[in-house]
Scaffold this motif. Structure first.
Motif, PDB file in Angstrom:
ATOM      1  N   ARG A 690     -26.420 -33.902 -22.679  1.00 10.02           N
ATOM      2  CA  ARG A 690     -27.461 -33.134 -21.829  1.00 10.02           C
ATOM      3  C   ARG A 690     -27.281 -33.787 -20.429  1.00 10.02           C
ATOM      4  N   GLU A 691     -27.002 -35.197 -20.250  1.00 14.69           N
ATOM      5  CA  GLU A 691     -26.888 -35.634 -19.131  1.00 14.69           C
ATOM      6  C   GLU A 691     -25.495 -35.325 -18.397  1.00 14.69           C
ATOM      7  N   ALA A 692     -24.427 -35.235 -19.143  1.00 14.08           N
ATOM      8  CA  ALA A 692     -23.334 -34.829 -18.556  1.00 14.08           C
ATOM      9  C   ALA A 692     -23.240 -33.403 -18.220  1.00 14.08           C
ATOM     10  N   ALA A 693     -23.970 -32.511 -18.928  1.00 13.37           N
ATOM     11  CA  ALA A 693     -24.307 -31.106 -18.625  1.00 13.37           C
ATOM     12  C   ALA A 693     -24.989 -30.966 -17.487  1.00 13.37           C
ATOM     13  N   LEU A 694     -25.974 -31.841 -17.014  1.00 13.72           N
ATOM     14  CA  LEU A 694     -26.731 -31.761 -15.896  1.00 13.72           C
ATOM     15  C   LEU A 694     -25.872 -32.096 -14.611  1.00 13.72           C
ATOM     16  N   GLN A 695     -24.974 -33.184 -14.875  1.00 11.22           N
ATOM     17  CA  GLN A 695     -24.274 -33.485 -13.721  1.00 11.22           C
ATOM     18  C   GLN A 695     -23.287 -32.514 -13.173  1.00 11.22           C
ATOM     19  N   ALA A 696     -22.592 -31.818 -14.419  1.00  6.64           N
ATOM     20  CA  ALA A 696     -21.670 -30.563 -14.132  1.00  6.64           C
ATOM     21  C   ALA A 696     -22.568 -29.512 -13.422  1.00  6.64           C
ATOM     22  N   LEU A 697     -23.665 -29.274 -13.742  1.00  2.69           N
ATOM     23  CA  LEU A 697     -24.474 -28.333 -13.272  1.00  2.69           C
ATOM     24  C   LEU A 697     -24.868 -28.446 -11.694  1.00  2.69           C
ATOM     25  N   HIS A 698     -25.128 -29.587 -11.234  1.00  2.00           N
ATOM     26  CA  HIS A 698     -25.526 -30.439 -10.297  1.00  2.00           C
ATOM     27  C   HIS A 698     -24.296 -29.962  -9.274  1.00  2.00           C
ATOM     28  N   ARG A 699     -23.051 -30.487  -9.738  1.00  2.00           N
ATOM     29  CA  ARG A 699     -21.879 -30.295  -9.025  1.00  2.00           C
ATOM     30  C   ARG A 699     -21.517 -28.666  -9.009  1.00  2.00           C
ATOM     31  N   ALA A 700     -21.882 -27.824  -9.768  1.00  3.24           N
ATOM     32  CA  ALA A 700     -21.718 -26.527  -9.488  1.00  3.24           C
ATOM     33  C   ALA A 700     -22.636 -25.845  -8.273  1.00  3.24           C
ATOM     34  N   TYR A 701     -23.866 -26.219  -8.322  1.00  5.15           N
ATOM     35  CA  TYR A 701     -24.644 -26.060  -7.381  1.00  5.15           C
ATOM     36  C   TYR A 701     -24.441 -26.410  -5.763  1.00  5.15           C
ATOM     37  N   GLU A 702     -23.908 -27.808  -6.082  1.00  3.63           N
ATOM     38  CA  GLU A 702     -23.317 -28.249  -4.513  1.00  3.63           C
ATOM     39  C   GLU A 702     -22.316 -27.582  -3.794  1.00  3.63           C
ATOM     40  N   LEU A 703     -21.127 -27.136  -4.873  1.00  2.00           N
ATOM     41  CA  LEU A 703     -20.053 -26.315  -4.616  1.00  2.00           C
ATOM     42  C   LEU A 703     -20.421 -24.893  -4.039  1.00  2.00           C
ATOM     43  N   TYR A 704     -21.122 -24.341  -5.044  1.00  2.00           N
ATOM     44  CA  TYR A 704     -21.648 -22.909  -4.519  1.00  2.00           C
ATOM     45  C   TYR A 704     -22.605 -22.813  -3.191  1.00  2.00           C
ATOM     46  N   ALA A 705     -23.437 -23.857  -3.112  1.00  4.88           N
ATOM     47  CA  ALA A 705     -24.074 -23.792  -1.754  1.00  4.88           C
ATOM     48  C   ALA A 705     -23.316 -24.021  -0.713  1.00  4.88           C
ATOM     49  N   GLY A 706     -22.128 -25.237  -0.852  1.00  2.00           N
ATOM     50  CA  GLY A 706     -21.350 -25.353   0.247  1.00  2.00           C
ATOM     51  C   GLY A 706     -20.457 -24.288   0.825  1.00  2.00           C
ATOM     52  N   GLN A 707     -20.217 -23.313  -0.186  1.00  5.11           N
ATOM     53  CA  GLN A 707     -19.392 -22.137   0.142  1.00  5.11           C
ATOM     54  C   GLN A 707     -20.252 -20.959   0.383  1.00  5.11           C
ATOM     55  N   ASN A 708     -21.262 -21.235   0.638  1.00  8.98           N
ATOM     56  CA  ASN A 708     -22.353 -20.075   1.023  1.00  8.98           C
ATOM     57  C   ASN A 708     -22.290 -18.897  -0.011  1.00  8.98           C
ATOM     58  N   ARG A 709     -22.162 -19.145  -1.422  1.00 14.31           N
ATOM     59  CA  ARG A 709     -22.366 -18.181  -2.334  1.00 14.31           C
ATOM     60  C   ARG A 709     -23.746 -18.230  -3.028  1.00 14.31           C
ATOM     61  N   ARG A 710     -24.552 -17.618  -2.202  1.00  7.11           N
ATOM     62  CA  ARG A 710     -25.875 -17.579  -2.306  1.00  7.11           C
ATOM     63  C   ARG A 710     -26.512 -17.147  -3.647  1.00  7.11           C
ATOM     64  N   GLN A 711     -26.020 -16.209  -4.025  1.00  9.36           N
ATOM     65  CA  GLN A 711     -26.513 -15.752  -5.394  1.00  9.36           C
ATOM     66  C   GLN A 711     -26.108 -16.703  -6.853  1.00  9.36           C
ATOM     67  N   GLU A 712     -24.823 -17.235  -6.656  1.00 13.02           N
ATOM     68  CA  GLU A 712     -24.469 -18.044  -7.527  1.00 13.02           C
ATOM     69  C   GLU A 712     -25.229 -19.207  -7.464  1.00 13.02           C
ATOM     70  N   ALA A 713     -25.419 -19.713  -6.147  1.00  9.22           N
ATOM     71  CA  ALA A 713     -26.161 -20.912  -5.870  1.00  9.22           C
ATOM     72  C   ALA A 713     -27.605 -21.025  -6.312  1.00  9.22           C
ATOM     73  N   GLU A 714     -28.168 -19.862  -6.211  1.00  8.82           N
ATOM     74  CA  GLU A 714     -29.702 -19.561  -6.580  1.00  8.82           C
ATOM     75  C   GLU A 714     -29.843 -19.767  -8.158  1.00  8.82           C
ATOM     76  N   ARG A 715     -28.947 -19.060  -8.810  1.00 12.00           N
ATOM     77  CA  ARG A 715     -28.874 -18.743 -10.364  1.00 12.00           C
ATOM     78  C   ARG A 715     -28.901 -20.505 -10.720  1.00 12.00           C
ATOM     79  N   VAL A 716     -27.954 -21.073 -10.284  1.00 13.12           N
ATOM     80  CA  VAL A 716     -27.860 -22.549 -10.951  1.00 13.12           C
ATOM     81  C   VAL A 716     -28.750 -23.343 -10.549  1.00 13.12           C
ATOM     82  N   ARG A 717     -29.683 -22.949  -9.081  1.00 17.44           N
ATOM     83  CA  ARG A 717     -30.659 -24.005  -9.006  1.00 17.44           C
ATOM     84  C   ARG A 717     -31.852 -23.461  -9.787  1.00 17.44           C
ATOM     85  N   ALA A 718     -31.930 -22.273 -10.145  1.00 17.29           N
ATOM     86  CA  ALA A 718     -33.048 -21.906 -10.993  1.00 17.29           C
ATOM     87  C   ALA A 718     -32.835 -22.702 -12.415  1.00 17.29           C
ATOM     88  N   ARG A 719     -31.733 -22.783 -12.865  1.00 17.51           N
ATOM     89  CA  ARG A 719     -31.346 -23.482 -14.187  1.00 17.51           C
ATOM     90  C   ARG A 719     -31.557 -25.020 -13.931  1.00 17.51           C
TER      91      ARG A 719
END
Length: 729
Positions: A690-719
């Protein structure tokens, strides 16, 4: 009785110790003895006291400005260096340097007044007039004499020899805790004789130039930067009311942006507004938008409050070659540049350009913010443009700009081929003679070059279009495509691809139009605009058919399969992937064949044909590995991870995703990293990590947000908000 001897002391002449009681070579006269015996010791008369006996506290600081905004960190640095520093290390010296109008004297004066109690023996101040249009720099012996007089040294006791005067000055301040403020220094030679010898004194030097020889002697250098936008607004609010600033926020923002954080410029425009409070701020903003008249707004009527005049004092100090370099820099609309850029502008070797840039750096007309990169303030560049007369502009402009554009077009294409050597396109232009050795020579160097030059390339592409050099603009667009994809600069990818298509159409080349149209369709795919993506890619396919370019047709089919896959039209996607495979095989393009096999595998997986999917992807991975195509391996490993996850093998999925992520990290493909991290999080969650999964998900959110991929970032933020890393939420 012995006759009384009288000695006349010339006015202003100091008393000789021979006239004092007890001098062995000249006994006291009778009258003096009689008076001493009769009246006792004479009353103290400060007019005849020796300098060493006086307790004088000069306070020469000019009046401090009423405020100093946005300089809290610099205040702390001055305090640390001059008040809280270690003792017994020699006098503390801080050199405050920066471009004209950045607020060096304001900062130093405000600090000096605030810290006056830390210097109980007073302050000495001198304007060295290093950059004064009305006078030459003040000679240090003149300053020395003024300082000694302020310390109550009798005028006739000041030695005419400069070295002796400097020694007397050092002796006079040796036991004092004083602040010595040397304003507007021209060079270190002007400063050296004015430095105290003891550690009891602190020294502030302000200058527009670098003074490295002072640093070699232990001085601390404090380079003053321009204000942040927030600091600039705060400064304006000291001059103007919030009501005025908030009356037209877009206009106020435009004015602040044009001033570029330069305090002098901000103060001058504030004065303009205050003089005419009924005039709308938008009028000033419009004036500042006009390059040809912009500097007119920064003139309050005298040399010290005219930005042109203030800058002219710095430019006047340059030699002929450096002055020409300064003027020619006004030709290129670049916020930053290298010696190679300047060499292209001047048509000279980069080593010569570097020498001239160093001269500009010494006077702070340009700032070196990285070892090989320089910046010039927008207002300084506007002044440089004005200095470039019409004749010189006509002589240099087209030729100089063409060399710069050609270099960047050639370098972008060379760097792009290092990132992805399998692209096919028209041959790039040649780099100007002498600059070829500065082209990137391997993949890491190419990525670094793009990182440093990305914003410059955007400006150069616009310049190429404005100058009607469409082929160069197309080459820059084409060269940026892979880099912008890897970095996740999707909106920039759309913008440069649009310019690339307009440039291709201007060339009249069918091949370039087909390539540019396909690139624009691919860029729209990356931002999720699938309707436009589909339209452009069908146009591209038609153009490739007309051009008779087999690989181009294959590319168009491959790009269309991606669009239809994202639309959920997997049958259509598989059909285009199959067409691409046939064309790539016909063209003997192994890399294209591998990509299309992976695409087929993905579509089979979407349609639950997992055996066929795995077979296609394993063959694709084999081809990519054999041909050392790292980006292809990343895409295929990601697909194999998806297949493993869908077939109930999360451990194999995690292994595949981790391998793909390691390769994507290796060549910094941020776009792919975001998606793979999200996929990896699902696999790890299935495994109970679980902890490793959350870490990967946090990294995905940071990358999506940094690339201005709003739809993907919002999906991951909700998760993440639901605290459930798995994909079942």
């Amino acid at each position: 009785m012995e006759r009384m001897r009288c000695r006349r002391i010339a006015p202003g002449r100091p008393l000789d110790r021979g006239t004092m009681a007890g001098a062995p070579h000249e006994p006291l006269g009778f009258a003096e003895i009689t008076n001493a015996q009769r009246y006792g010791p004479p009353a103290r008369d400060d007019r005849f006291e020796l300098p060493s006996q006086r307790a004088e506290r000069p306070q020469q600081l000019p009046m401090a400005p009423p405020w100093c905004i946005g300089r809290e960190q610099e205040f702390d640095e001055l305090t640390t260096a001059l008040v809280a520093g270690e003792a017994n290390t020699g006098p503390s010296v801080v050199v405050v340097e920066g471009v004209a109008g950045v607020g060096k004297t304001t900062l130093a004066l405000r600090w000096a007044h605030r810290q006056a109690e830390a210097f109980p023996d007073g302050q000495l101040y001198a304007d060295l007039r290093g950059f004064d249009s009305r006078a030459t720099p003040t000679r240090p012996e003149t300053i020395l004499r003024g300082f000694l007089l302020a310390l109550r040294t009798e005028p006739n006791s000041i030695p005419p020899d400069p070295d002796a005067a400097a020694a007397l000055y050092r002796s006079s301040v040796a036991s004092r805790r004083m602040l010595i403020f040397l304003d507007n220094a021209w060079d270190a030679d002007q400063v050296f004789p004015l430095l105290p010898g003891a550690d009891s004194c602190a020294v502030i030097v302000t200058t527009r130039r670098h003074l490295p020889s002072l640093r070699l002697r232990g001085a601390t250098s404090l380079r003053l930067a321009t204000l942040t936008p927030a600091g600039a607004r705060s400064l304006l609010s000291r001059h103007l009311t919030e009501q005025v600033l908030d009356a037209d926020v877009p206009a106020t923002t435009a004015v602040i942006r044009r001033c570029g954080g330069l305090p002098l410029a901000l103060a001058l425009v504030a004065s303009r507004v205050a003089d005419h409070p009924s005039f709308p701020m938008s009028d000033l903003a419009d004036e500042l938008r006009q390059e040809s008249t912009m500097l007119n707004a920064f003139n309050a009527g005298d040399d010290t409050s005219d930005l042109r005049a203030v800058l002219s004092w710095s430019v006047a100090s340059l030699g002929d070659d450096a002055a020409r370099t300064f003027r020619v820099l006004g030709l290129a609309p670049l916020s930053e540049f290298t010696a190679v850029t300047v060499a292209c502008l001047l048509g000279c070797p980069p080593e010569v350009a570097g020498k001239n840039l160093r001269s500009l750096e010494i006077t702070n007309l340009v700032q070196r913010y990285k070892p090989t990169r320089f910046r010039m303030h927008d207002l300084v560049r506007a002044y440089a443009t004005e200095l470039l007369g019409n004749e010189e502009t006509l002589r240099y402009r087209e030729e100089a700009l063409h060399r710069v554009v050609d270099f960047y077009a050639a370098a972008a294409r060379a760097a792009d081929l290092l990132l992805y050597p399998y692209r096919t396109a028209a041959s790039p232009p040649r780099a100007p003679s002498g600059t070829e050795r500065f082209l990137p020579n391997d993949e890491p160097a190419a990525l670094t070059w793009f990182d440093e030059e990305h914003q410059t390339l955007l400006a150069i592409q616009r310049t190429a279009m404005n100058e009607q050099w469409p082929e160069a603009a197309w080459h820059i667009s084409h060269g940026l495509d892979t880099y912008q994809y890897r970095r996740g600069y999707s909106s920039e990818n759309v913008a440069t691809s649009q310019i690339g298509l307009a440039a291709a159409e201007a060339t009249g080349s069918l091949r370039l139009q087909a390539s540019a149209t396909r690139q624009l369709g691919r860029a729209h795919t990356r931002v999720g605009d699938l309707q436009n993506a589909e339209s452009y890619l069908h146009q591209a396919l038609e153009l490739e058919v007309r051009a008779g370019f087999t690989a181009g047709r294959a590319h168009a089919h491959h790009d269309l399969q991606r669009v239809y896959s994202l639309l959920g039209r997997y049958d259509d996607a598989l059909e285009h992937a199959t067409s691409a495979l046939k064309l790539y095989q016909l063209d003997k393009n192994l890399i294209g064949e591998a990509h299309s096999l992976n695409a087929q595998g993905r579509q089979h997986a979407q349609m639950q044909n997992f055996a066929a999917a795995e077979s296609c992807c394993l063959r694709a991975l084999e081809l990519h590995t054999e041909n050392d195509n790292t980006s292809g391996q990343v895409a295929t490993l990601d697909a194999l991870g998806y297949i493993a996850a869908q077939t109930g093998n999360p451990q194999d999925a995690a292994t595949r995703y981790s391998h793909a992520l390691a390769l994507a990290d290796e060549f910094r493909n941020y776009f792919a990293q975001a998606e793979i991290n999200e996929n990896l999080a699902d696999a790890l969650a299935e495994l109970g990590a679980r902890e490793a999964a959350l870490q990967a998900l946090h990294r995905a959110y940071e990358l999506y947000a940094g690339q201005n991929r709003r739809q993907e970032a919002e999906r991951v933020r909700a998760r993440l908000s639901s605290d459930q890393p798995g994909n079942d939420t």
